[in-house]
Design an enzyme around this catalytic site. Structure first.
Site, short mmCIF file in Angstrom:
data_model
loop_
_atom_site.label_atom_id
_atom_site.label_comp_id
_atom_site.label_asym_id
_atom_site.label_seq_id
_atom_site.Cartn_x
_atom_site.Cartn_y
_atom_site.Cartn_z
N LYS A 1 0.87 -1.18 0.00
CA LYS A 1 0.00 0.00 0.00
C LYS A 1 0.91 1.23 0.00
O LYS A 1 1.65 1.46 0.95
CB LYS A 1 -0.90 -0.01 1.23
CG LYS A 1 -1.90 1.15 1.27
CD LYS A 1 -2.96 0.89 2.34
CE LYS A 1 -3.93 2.06 2.48
NZ LYS A 1 -3.69 2.84 3.68
N HIS B 1 -4.45 2.68 14.91
CA HIS B 1 -4.83 1.30 14.63
C HIS B 1 -3.64 0.39 14.93
O HIS B 1 -2.52 0.86 15.06
CB HIS B 1 -5.23 1.14 13.15
CG HIS B 1 -4.08 1.33 12.22
ND1 HIS B 1 -3.53 2.57 11.95
CD2 HIS B 1 -3.33 0.45 11.50
CE1 HIS B 1 -2.52 2.44 11.12
NE2 HIS B 1 -2.37 1.16 10.82
N ASP C 1 -1.81 -3.11 13.14
CA ASP C 1 -1.83 -3.82 11.86
C ASP C 1 -2.36 -5.24 12.07
O ASP C 1 -1.98 -5.91 13.02
CB ASP C 1 -0.42 -3.88 11.25
CG ASP C 1 0.03 -2.54 10.70
OD1 ASP C 1 -0.79 -1.60 10.69
OD2 ASP C 1 1.19 -2.42 10.29
N HIS D 1 -0.62 2.60 16.41
CA HIS D 1 0.12 3.68 15.74
C HIS D 1 -0.81 4.48 14.83
O HIS D 1 -1.93 4.06 14.54
CB HIS D 1 1.31 3.12 14.95
CG HIS D 1 0.96 2.09 13.93
ND1 HIS D 1 0.62 0.79 14.26
CD2 HIS D 1 0.87 2.15 12.57
CE1 HIS D 1 0.36 0.10 13.16
NE2 HIS D 1 0.50 0.91 12.12
#
Length: 355
Positions: free
Chosen positions: A215, A234, A236, A290
């Site tokens: 991404k 969020h 990962d 993060h």
């Protein structure tokens, strides 16, 4: 061609607006902690994201090798994120990847729209911007390009950018080399749990099934960076995430109750431990919360590669070797797809609760 419901963030940013649309303004409780990222990055006091030198990860000298591996394990236990240096991927290749990605985003929005994804119909690969999470209506100050880079037989090259001409070759080679680096990291983390070297890699799908999804995040200049986020807080979902960036700060980690801004370390790859490894290790390795800040001076670009297990084939749960009476399983068994749904549901519930 798919037309987007909302304008691309890049179009908004270049339209000359002085104030950002309300969908991009974060809730008050978040705004209290958003500062100037350039000032934040300069701070020397307080905890700093660890830098791990991988030069000796395969050293012939057992003591030297062991020291390197211990440092990596400690960073995975304490932080769950680290700057990797001497990682074995050449500066030349990394620069080619960065130049190719930047040149794609330098194309006009109209040109990029030819690669638009269509999230509503499940076509997630391609050029996009975040759709609003219905419960919160919140948007992030970023556009992106998303596609699978490894294994090679699972790629859809038809949606990879044709311009610049080096994009496919540079990105494909980077995916191959990153896959080799992931194997080394998995083996160190396996040994760190007292498991055989190949165990974690096998548990996340091995060479055939582990997916590397890239991404490229494009964060345009923001007229009111103190009100927005490039990426909201969020963790990962991946097993591991590897990140390159264009040396503009933005990444913040929530460590010991405070937001810590990651320094820009030359020639490094940032690596996150994701939820998948946190679950398998029963919480011994951390998947850290993060987020990404934006600024009004410089465009920030980052290249994140998420190493993800197959959605349905594997049940994610703490490995039996790391569970005991004293340390019972902290996570229920779920497929990767179920874990994603669980996180989305939880996020929706949290957003509704805060309304």
């Amino acid at each position: 061609m798919v037309t987007s419901v909302l304008p691309r963030v890049e179009s908004l940013a270049s339209s000359g607006i002085q104030a950002i649309p309300k969908e991009y303004v974060r809730p008050q409780e978040e705004l209290n902690s958003i500062g100037n990222v350039f000032e934040e990055e300069k701070k020397e006091e307080g905890p700093q994201v660890p830098t791990i030198d991988l030069r000796d990860i395969d050293s012939e000298d057992e003591a030297v090798r062991q020291k390197c591996r211990e440092e990596l394990k400690k960073a995975a236990v304490d932080w769950g994120v680290m700057h990797l240096v001497n990682h074995g991927i050449s500066d030349e290749l990394i620069n080619r990847v960065k130049i190719a990605g930047k040149q794609f985003f330098d194309l006009s929005v109209e040109e990029k729209e030819k690669y638009a994804n269509d999230q509503a119909s499940g076509k997630i690969q391609g050029y996009g911007s975040k759709l609003a999470n219905n419960a919160s209506g919140q948007l992030e100050w970023e556009d992106y390009f998303f596609h699978l880079v490894y294994p090679e037989d699972k790629r859809d090259l038809s949606i990879w950018p044709k311009t610049p001409s080096d994009y496919v070759e540079a990105t494909a080679e980077y995916g191959r080399q990153l896959r080799g680096l992931a194997t080394k990291i998995f083996s160190v983390l396996s040994l760190g749990l007292g498991l055989e070297e190949g165990r974690l890699e096998k548990e996340v799908g091995g060479l055939e099934e582990l997916l590397l999804q890239m991404k490229i995040n494009y964060y345009p200049i923001c007229p009111q960076p103190e009100l927005a986020l490039g990426v909201e807080a969020h963790t990962d979902i991946s097993a591991l995430t590897f990140i390159l960036h264009n040396m503009v700060p933005g990444l913040q980690l929530f460590y010991q109750g405070k937001w810590v801004t990651a320094k820009c370390v030359p020639n490094s790859i940032i690596m996150h431990v994701g939820d998948t490894i946190e679950i398998l290790s029963n919480g011994k390795y951390k998947s850290i919360l993060h987020r990404g800040l934006v600024n009004k001076e410089k465009v920030r670009i980052s290249w994140a590669v998420f190493c993800e297990p197959p959605k349905e084939k594997i049940i994610l749960k703490p490995l039996p070797e790391v569970v005991s009476e004293k340390e019972p399983a902290l996570f229920p068994p779920r497929t990767f797809a179920q874990h994603i749904q669980h996180k989305l549901f939880k996020k929706t519930q949290d957003a509704l609760a805060s309304k």
